[in-house]
Scaffold this motif. Structure first.
Motif, PDB file in Angstrom:
ATOM      1  N   VAL A  57      -5.949 -15.241  -7.426  1.00  0.00           N
ATOM      2  CA  VAL A  57      -5.718 -15.866  -6.116  1.00  0.00           C
ATOM      3  C   VAL A  57      -4.248 -16.221  -5.967  1.00  0.00           C
ATOM      4  CG1 VAL A  57      -6.200 -17.910  -4.716  1.00  0.00           C
ATOM      5  CG2 VAL A  57      -8.074 -16.730  -5.852  1.00  0.00           C
ATOM      6  N   TRP A  58      -3.663 -16.820  -6.991  1.00  0.00           N
ATOM      7  CA  TRP A  58      -2.243 -17.187  -6.951  1.00  0.00           C
ATOM      8  C   TRP A  58      -1.368 -15.943  -6.788  1.00  0.00           C
ATOM      9  CZ3 TRP A  58       0.244 -21.600  -6.293  1.00  0.00           C
ATOM     10  CH2 TRP A  58      -0.439 -22.784  -6.507  1.00  0.00           C
ATOM     11  N   ALA A  59      -1.715 -14.866  -7.476  1.00  0.00           N
ATOM     12  CA  ALA A  59      -0.911 -13.641  -7.391  1.00  0.00           C
ATOM     13  C   ALA A  59      -0.969 -13.043  -5.988  1.00  0.00           C
ATOM     14  CB  ALA A  59      -1.398 -12.632  -8.423  1.00  0.00           C
ATOM     15  N   VAL A  60      -2.146 -13.004  -5.408  1.00  0.00           N
ATOM     16  CA  VAL A  60      -2.293 -12.450  -4.055  1.00  0.00           C
ATOM     17  C   VAL A  60      -1.513 -13.290  -3.047  1.00  0.00           C
ATOM     18  CG1 VAL A  60      -3.961 -12.070  -2.188  1.00  0.00           C
ATOM     19  CG2 VAL A  60      -4.485 -11.303  -4.497  1.00  0.00           C
ATOM     20  N   VAL A  61      -1.612 -14.609  -3.156  1.00  0.00           N
ATOM     21  CA  VAL A  61      -0.891 -15.494  -2.242  1.00  0.00           C
ATOM     22  C   VAL A  61       0.613 -15.336  -2.416  1.00  0.00           C
ATOM     23  CG1 VAL A  61      -0.428 -17.908  -1.688  1.00  0.00           C
ATOM     24  CG2 VAL A  61      -2.764 -17.131  -2.022  1.00  0.00           C
ATOM     25  N   THR A  62       1.072 -15.214  -3.643  1.00  0.00           N
ATOM     26  CA  THR A  62       2.501 -15.041  -3.895  1.00  0.00           C
ATOM     27  C   THR A  62       3.012 -13.747  -3.280  1.00  0.00           C
ATOM     28  OG1 THR A  62       2.317 -16.305  -5.938  1.00  0.00           O
ATOM     29  CG2 THR A  62       4.253 -14.895  -5.712  1.00  0.00           C
ATOM     30  N   VAL A  63       2.257 -12.663  -3.443  1.00  0.00           N
ATOM     31  CA  VAL A  63       2.663 -11.372  -2.882  1.00  0.00           C
ATOM     32  C   VAL A  63       2.661 -11.424  -1.350  1.00  0.00           C
ATOM     33  CG1 VAL A  63       1.964  -8.962  -2.630  1.00  0.00           C
ATOM     34  CG2 VAL A  63       1.987 -10.012  -4.880  1.00  0.00           C
ATOM     35  N   LEU A  64       1.617 -11.993  -0.760  1.00  0.00           N
ATOM     36  CA  LEU A  64       1.564 -12.081   0.700  1.00  0.00           C
ATOM     37  C   LEU A  64       2.701 -12.936   1.254  1.00  0.00           C
ATOM     38  CD1 LEU A  64      -2.255 -12.501   1.382  1.00  0.00           C
ATOM     39  CD2 LEU A  64      -0.834 -10.508   1.858  1.00  0.00           C
ATOM     40  N   THR A  65       2.994 -14.019   0.591  1.00  0.00           N
ATOM     41  CA  THR A  65       4.088 -14.877   1.032  1.00  0.00           C
ATOM     42  C   THR A  65       5.430 -14.161   0.901  1.00  0.00           C
ATOM     43  OG1 THR A  65       2.839 -16.819   0.340  1.00  0.00           O
ATOM     44  CG2 THR A  65       5.189 -17.115   0.699  1.00  0.00           C
TER      45      THR A  65
END
Length: 54
Positions: A28-36
């Motif tokens: 979840v953290w990785a996906v949010v970081t990439v999207l941001t």
């Protein structure tokens, strides 16, 4: 961008609360970081049109 960050934090909190594996929380953290990062890149590279003309 704030919506993505807060939704990601909520998703991570829900994953922790449901006692999911560490890989799910980190995912979840990785996906949010990439999207941001993608959204930030889009905003930084767009023209702001800050030229002042009197």
């Amino acid at each position: 961008m704030d919506t993505i960050i807060f939704a990601g934090l909520l998703g991570a909190l829900v994953a922790i609360w449901q006692e999911r594996s560490r890989a799910v929380v980190l995912g979840v953290w990785a996906v949010v970081t990439v999207l941001t990062a993608v959204l930030l890149n889009h905003h930084i590279t767009s023209s702001l049109g800050l030229g002042l003309s009197y």
